[in-house]
Structures are given as structure tokens and as C-alpha cells.
Design an enzyme around this catalytic site. Structure first.
Site, PDB file in Angstrom:
ATOM      1  CG  HIS A   1       9.049  13.256  26.360  1.00 14.13           C
ATOM      2  ND1 HIS A   1       7.928  12.648  26.874  1.00 14.13           N
ATOM      3  CD2 HIS A   1      10.069  12.369  26.590  1.00 14.13           C
ATOM      4  CE1 HIS A   1       8.236  11.458  27.368  1.00 14.13           C
ATOM      5  NE2 HIS A   1       9.531  11.266  27.206  1.00 14.13           N
TER       6      HIS A   1
ATOM      7  CB  SER B   1      11.262   8.734  25.694  1.00  9.37           C
ATOM      8  OG  SER B   1      11.075   9.013  27.051  1.00  9.37           O
TER       9      SER B   1
END
Length: 243
Positions: free
Chosen positions: A113, A90
Site C-alpha cells: 500500500h 506494508s
């Protein structure tokens, strides 16, 4: 200087070492947490170093805190090396993109993501949140593309972000998300597997590595780090931090 899981230390020959081994957060509730404010304070404490080594083993966390850390590393005068010691997931992967050189062991992973959040309110409120997430996503996309250059198109990257993609070191190298692949390391189990449960596509091999017995030299170091809690981190608990 006492060690903590989030740690800065001066090494020899104008080299500074930074360890981000936990969540990236707005409030420093735990000794392993990293905030933009604590990161800035740590950088200032290192002084004028010529080489800055950043060691990452983090499930990610706050987008805005991570973006601020990314910016600090980008404008730092030192040559910045990022070493992904286990996983950079992330926003931790975005922080890695600020490096001049990114090193990944063969068994390390990176996850990228789209940004997400929790929201409540009426239809107008929720549309505003969605628009804000789109804007944040664009800034994240630029951070990745600045590193990858011609190795990855915007369309390829968007597809990977949409799918919440877990990338091996070789895949990161092929896409331009890391610069050098190095020998495998024994991953320090500094990430609680519950922290990874927020994601939907976590590889089973990674979960297994995080649950390994605590008997390796790396794990022993982690136990020592956890014991040596710094006074500065305790004093910052409950403070509202920001840059």
C-alpha cells in the site's frame, strides 16, 4: 543465545537465521519489535555468513526503519533468502524485496500500500507532509520494481498500492514479488489481530488463521520464544534508536 521473537542465530555451515515476527518500529517497546539498530546489531553478531535466511511474519510499521533494514540486506555479502512465514504487510513486504530469493508458502500473504502518516498543522504544513509522502512512495515503488522486473509495470504497481492490495503467494509469484511457492505451513499466531486493524482490506481468512488455537508445533515454538526474553532487548527499551 536466548531466543526472542526478534531473533538472530547462527546455524551450521556458515548460515545465519533472522526472525522478524512483530512490528518494525523506531523504539523497541516489546520483545517482538524490530528496529534498524537492533537489526544491525544482530547482523554484526552473526559474523561472516554465506547464507542469510530471513523469516518474516510482520504487519509492518515504520517506513524509515524498514527502509534502513532493506538497505542493510541489499548490501549484505551473503545470499539472502526471505521466507514469508505468514504475512509480510506494508514495510515488511519492502524488506522482503531485498532478498536474492523470496519463498512464500501457498497460504502466506503479502500486502502492499501507499505510505501514510498522522499529521497536524496549517495548510502549508499538511501540503509539506503530502509532498514528503509522495517522495517516500517513489522510493518504495523502486524497491518493488527492482524485484519484479518485467513482470509488473509501474502503472500496475501504482494501482495495487492505491488499493491497499492483499496478495496471495500465487499472485506474488505472477507479479514477480516472490520467486518460489512452497507447501503451506501452519501460520504462527505471532501477530496480534489488533495490529492488522490499521488496514482496511485485511482478508477474513488471515484474521482467522491468526486466531487459531495454540496447539501446533509452530505455536509451541512461539510460546517458548516469548518466554525467553533477552536482556539486551530490555536494556534498549526507551532508547531512541536509529542507523
Amino acid at each position: 543465545m536466548k531466543k526472542s521473537i526478534f531473533e538472530f542465530k547462527n546455524a551450521a555451515n556458515d548460515i545465519g537465521d533472522v526472525y522478524i515476527y512483530g512490528d518494525i518500529v523506531s523504539y523497541q517497546w516489546d520483545e517482538s519489535d524490530t528496529t534498524a539498530q537492533s537489526f544491525r546489531d544482530g547482523l554484526q553478531g552473526l559474523g561472516e555468513v554465506k547464507t542469510l535466511n530471513v523469516y518474516i511474519n510482520s504487519p509492518g510499521g515504520s517506513v524509515f526503519q524498514g527502509q534502513a533494514i532493506h538497505t542493510m540486506l541489499q548490501r549484505h555479502k551473503a545470499h539472502v533468502n526471505v521466507h514469508v512465514d505468514g504475512v509480510a504487510a506494508s514495510i515488511a513486504s519492502v524488506i522482503a524485496m531485498a532478498a536474492d530469493t523470496i519463498y512464500m508458502p501457498k497460504n502466506a500473504m503479502m500486502m502492499i500500500h501507499n505510505p501514510w502518516t498522522y499529521a497536524s498543522g496549517n495548510a502549508k504544513d499538511l501540503r509539506k507532509v503530502a509532498d514528503d509522502l509522495d517522495q517516500i512512495a517513489q522510493s518504495i515503488i523502486e524497491a518493488y520494481l527492482t524485484k519484479t522486473g518485467e513482470k509488473m509495470s509501474r502503472e500496475q504497481l501504482v494501482d495495487l498500492l492505491d488499493a491497499e492490495t492483499w496478495l496471495t503467494a500465487q499472485e506474488c509469484y505472477d507479479y514477480g514479488l516472490c520467486d518460489q511457492i512452497v507447501e503451506s505451513v501452519e501460520i504462527a499466531a505471532s501477530i496480534n489481530t489488533e495490529q492488522l486493524s490499521r488496514y482496511k482490506n485485511v482478508p477474513k481468512t488471515l484474521i482467522s488463521a491468526m486466531k487459531q488455537p495454540q496447539n501446533s508445533p509452530m505455536s509451541q515454538l512461539q510460546r517458548e520464544i516469548m518466554i525467553a526474553e533477552s536482556k539486551e532487548n530490555i536494556e534498549k527499551i526507551n532508547r531512541v534508536l536509529g542507523v
